[in-house]
Design a protein around this motif. Structure first.
Motif, short mmCIF file in Angstrom:
data_model
loop_
_atom_site.label_atom_id
_atom_site.label_comp_id
_atom_site.label_asym_id
_atom_site.label_seq_id
_atom_site.Cartn_x
_atom_site.Cartn_y
_atom_site.Cartn_z
N THR A 54 0.68 -1.46 -0.10
CA THR A 54 0.05 0.06 0.18
C THR A 54 1.11 1.26 -0.14
OG1 THR A 54 -1.86 -1.18 1.18
CG2 THR A 54 -1.73 1.38 0.72
N GLY A 55 2.13 1.05 0.99
CA GLY A 55 3.02 2.74 0.58
C GLY A 55 3.19 2.70 -0.73
N GLY A 56 3.98 2.07 -1.52
CA GLY A 56 4.48 2.33 -2.56
C GLY A 56 3.53 2.62 -3.57
N VAL A 57 1.86 1.48 -3.47
CA VAL A 57 1.39 2.43 -4.48
C VAL A 57 0.75 3.71 -3.93
CG1 VAL A 57 -1.54 1.79 -5.39
CG2 VAL A 57 0.07 0.67 -5.33
N CYS A 58 0.21 4.09 -2.95
CA CYS A 58 -0.15 5.55 -2.40
C CYS A 58 0.54 6.77 -2.45
CB CYS A 58 -0.46 5.59 -1.37
SG CYS A 58 -1.41 4.47 -0.21
N ALA A 59 1.93 6.39 -2.61
CA ALA A 59 3.26 7.52 -3.54
C ALA A 59 3.39 7.39 -4.55
CB ALA A 59 5.23 6.42 -2.55
N LEU A 60 2.45 6.64 -5.24
CA LEU A 60 3.03 6.63 -7.19
C LEU A 60 1.52 7.39 -7.41
CD1 LEU A 60 3.50 5.98 -9.81
CD2 LEU A 60 2.59 3.97 -9.41
N LEU A 61 0.03 6.89 -6.54
CA LEU A 61 -1.04 7.70 -6.68
C LEU A 61 -0.81 8.70 -6.74
CD1 LEU A 61 -3.54 5.33 -5.79
CD2 LEU A 61 -2.54 5.07 -8.17
N THR A 62 -0.69 9.06 -5.37
CA THR A 62 0.16 10.70 -5.12
C THR A 62 0.35 11.93 -6.14
OG1 THR A 62 -0.32 10.19 -3.20
CG2 THR A 62 0.93 12.32 -3.15
N GLU A 63 1.54 10.78 -6.58
CA GLU A 63 2.46 11.86 -8.04
C GLU A 63 1.52 11.63 -8.96
OE1 GLU A 63 4.80 13.83 -7.55
OE2 GLU A 63 4.18 12.83 -5.11
N VAL A 64 0.86 10.69 -8.88
CA VAL A 64 -0.75 10.83 -10.56
C VAL A 64 -1.07 11.78 -10.50
CG1 VAL A 64 -2.40 9.40 -11.53
CG2 VAL A 64 -0.28 8.56 -10.83
N GLY A 65 -2.25 12.27 -9.28
CA GLY A 65 -2.77 13.17 -8.76
C GLY A 65 -1.92 14.70 -8.99
N ARG A 66 -1.01 14.82 -8.40
CA ARG A 66 -0.25 16.27 -8.53
C ARG A 66 -0.38 16.37 -9.66
NH1 ARG A 66 2.53 17.69 -4.33
NH2 ARG A 66 3.13 15.53 -3.58
N ALA A 67 -0.18 15.31 -10.32
CA ALA A 67 0.12 15.98 -12.08
C ALA A 67 -1.13 15.23 -13.02
CB ALA A 67 0.93 14.85 -12.93
N ALA A 68 -2.58 15.03 -12.05
CA ALA A 68 -3.50 15.16 -12.75
C ALA A 68 -3.59 13.62 -14.11
CB ALA A 68 -3.92 16.26 -13.43
N ALA A 69 -3.05 13.24 -14.44
CA ALA A 69 -2.31 12.60 -15.72
C ALA A 69 -3.47 11.48 -15.57
CB ALA A 69 -1.21 11.70 -14.86
N PRO A 70 -4.48 11.51 -16.42
CA PRO A 70 -5.09 10.82 -17.68
C PRO A 70 -4.71 9.74 -17.10
CG PRO A 70 -4.32 11.84 -19.20
CD PRO A 70 -3.45 12.26 -17.92
N VAL A 71 -4.62 8.44 -16.26
CA VAL A 71 -4.10 7.18 -16.31
C VAL A 71 -4.94 6.45 -15.21
CG1 VAL A 71 -1.68 7.95 -17.44
CG2 VAL A 71 -2.11 7.60 -14.77
N PRO A 72 -4.69 4.80 -15.74
CA PRO A 72 -5.80 4.26 -15.22
C PRO A 72 -5.34 3.82 -13.96
CG PRO A 72 -4.31 2.98 -17.03
CD PRO A 72 -3.82 4.21 -17.46
N ALA A 73 -4.08 4.07 -13.50
CA ALA A 73 -3.01 4.07 -11.72
C ALA A 73 -3.72 3.93 -10.84
CB ALA A 73 -2.42 5.47 -12.12
N LEU A 74 -5.14 4.53 -10.39
CA LEU A 74 -6.28 3.97 -9.00
C LEU A 74 -6.92 2.68 -9.58
CD1 LEU A 74 -7.32 4.81 -6.37
CD2 LEU A 74 -9.17 6.38 -8.22
N ALA A 75 -7.37 2.33 -10.97
CA ALA A 75 -8.55 1.54 -10.94
C ALA A 75 -7.33 -0.08 -11.13
CB ALA A 75 -8.66 1.33 -12.54
N THR A 76 -6.37 -0.08 -11.61
CA THR A 76 -5.60 -1.16 -12.12
C THR A 76 -4.51 -1.29 -10.78
OG1 THR A 76 -4.72 -0.90 -14.16
CG2 THR A 76 -3.26 -1.65 -13.15
N LEU A 77 -3.89 -1.00 -10.17
CA LEU A 77 -3.65 -1.04 -8.52
C LEU A 77 -3.61 -0.75 -7.73
CD1 LEU A 77 0.01 1.74 -9.40
CD2 LEU A 77 -0.98 -0.95 -9.78
N ALA A 78 -4.68 0.16 -7.28
CA ALA A 78 -5.06 0.18 -5.86
C ALA A 78 -6.05 -1.04 -5.69
CB ALA A 78 -5.69 1.51 -5.25
N LEU A 79 -7.87 -0.39 -6.73
CA LEU A 79 -8.77 -1.85 -6.77
C LEU A 79 -8.58 -3.18 -7.22
CD1 LEU A 79 -10.11 1.78 -6.90
CD2 LEU A 79 -11.32 0.47 -8.55
N GLY A 80 -7.12 -2.82 -8.21
CA GLY A 80 -7.05 -4.47 -8.32
C GLY A 80 -5.81 -5.13 -8.24
N VAL A 81 -4.31 -4.65 -8.28
CA VAL A 81 -3.52 -5.08 -7.47
C VAL A 81 -3.32 -5.40 -6.27
CG1 VAL A 81 -0.60 -4.69 -7.75
CG2 VAL A 81 -2.04 -4.30 -9.95
#
Length: 335
Positions: A54-81
């Motif tokens: 969870t720590g590694g995924v949340c660190a990555l997702l925070t940067e995804v949010g900071r860039a407002a990047a339109p990528v499927p990171a939340l779905a694939t990593l937090a909801l799936g992996v």
């Protein structure tokens, strides 16, 4: 208690920020994250992952949010992996996770039902007759039409909630979202599935923590964008940031963003459900107000579709809805 991330998690955040700085708006961000090895942060080491959970995924997702990047990171990593790494067998993990780590396969989860976010006892039913099948409707499922497999919460024949996986395409109809993430209403009608186990609460916790991490980054990114605008825009021969009324409003956004950050960090560190509920309520309550202030401080520029602020505000709006909204989250907080 020291909530500072360890060196590995900080390295994930730094590398993700570097990758997204160059690729966030090009459409190549997802392949770039995969090439950098960042999509494997939560995979177990026996699958050539980093095992950062969870720590590694949340660190990555925070940067995804900071860039407002339109990528499927939340779905694939937090909801799936994350739920699959936690609940699946070794054989299932070996079959389901490597494709997500390379970016070749998307994962998602179907968790919400009509007017019922994260239901403790889902209305979707599961029957066992020569294998499990699912029947019912889920709403607001991100990337459902694009995902290779879907984690689903349902209620089994014995009346107990459980977690299932649908391996393959689902019956998905596009639904409305404020931002760039495609969402769908998914209907199951005797759909074959595999049962993972009873820990529905863990799946909901991973999903909420992931959404909070993206929201934490989005608020920080919107604040950075707003302060840069106020420092460069002049009125009456002075930068807007020099006016006391403006400074006071920016301070309110800063306080909201930092409080969301600290609450999210605490929830991710402890994993305690009460901490997750508090962080989710605070985000749902404060994030929309903070984004409204950012738009106000930008004036007419803030509603220009060619200006990036709308990416942050629409992302935050979708995340607040995904977490259940202010009233729902407040009802979950234990007093």
């Amino acid at each position: 208690m020291d909530f500072r991330p360890d060196d590995s998690v900080q390295a994930v955040a730094g590398l993700a920020a570097e990758v997204l700085r160059g690729e966030a708006g090009t459409g190549q961000a997802w392949p770039a994250l995969a090439k950098a090895g960042l999509l494997a942060v939560a995979l177990p080491e026996d699958l050539d992952g980093d095992g950062l959970g969870t720590g590694g995924v949340c660190a990555l997702l925070t940067e995804v949010g900071r860039a407002a990047a339109p990528v499927p990171a939340l779905a694939t990593l937090a909801l799936g992996v994350l739920p699959l790494a936690e609940l699946a067998t070794a054989e299932q993990r070996a079959a389901w996770l490597p494709g997500a780590a390379t970016g070749d396969e998307l994962l998602t989860a179907a968790l919400h039902e009509p007017s019922r976010p994260f239901p403790a006892r889902p209305a979707v039913s599961a029957r066992s007759d020569r294998g499990w099948t699912l029947s019912g409707t889920k709403t607001g499922v991100p990337y459902a039409a694009e995902a290779a497999r879907t984690v689903v919460t349902a209620t089994a024949e014995d009346g107990e909630p459980a977690v299932f996986v649908v391996d393959g395409p689902v019956d998905a109809a596009a639904s409305h979202a404020a931002g760039a993430t495609p969402e769908y209403t998914v209907r199951f009608d005797g759909t074959p599935a595999q049962r993972l186990g009873p820990d529905v609460a863990a799946v909901y916790r991973f999903a909420t923590l992931g959404a909070l991490a993206v929201g934490d980054g989005a608020l920080a990114g919107a604040l950075d964008l707003t302060t840069a605008h106020l420092a460069s825009r002049h009125q009456f021969g002075r930068p807007l940031a020099a006016f006391q009324a403006v400074a006071g409003q920016v301070a309110d956004v800063y306080i909201a963003a930092r409080t969301v950050h600290l609450a999210t960090l605490t929830a991710g560190w402890t994993g305690d459900q009460s901490d997750v509920d508090i962080a989710a309520y605070w985000f749902a309550d404060q994030a929309p107000l903070a984004m409204a202030t950012c738009h106000h401080l930008h004036g007419g520029l803030g509603v220009d579709a060619d200006y990036p602020l709308h990416r942050y505000s629409s992302l935050v709006a979708d995340l607040v809805r995904f977490t259940g909204g202010q009233t729902e989250r407040l009802a979950r907080v234990e007093v």
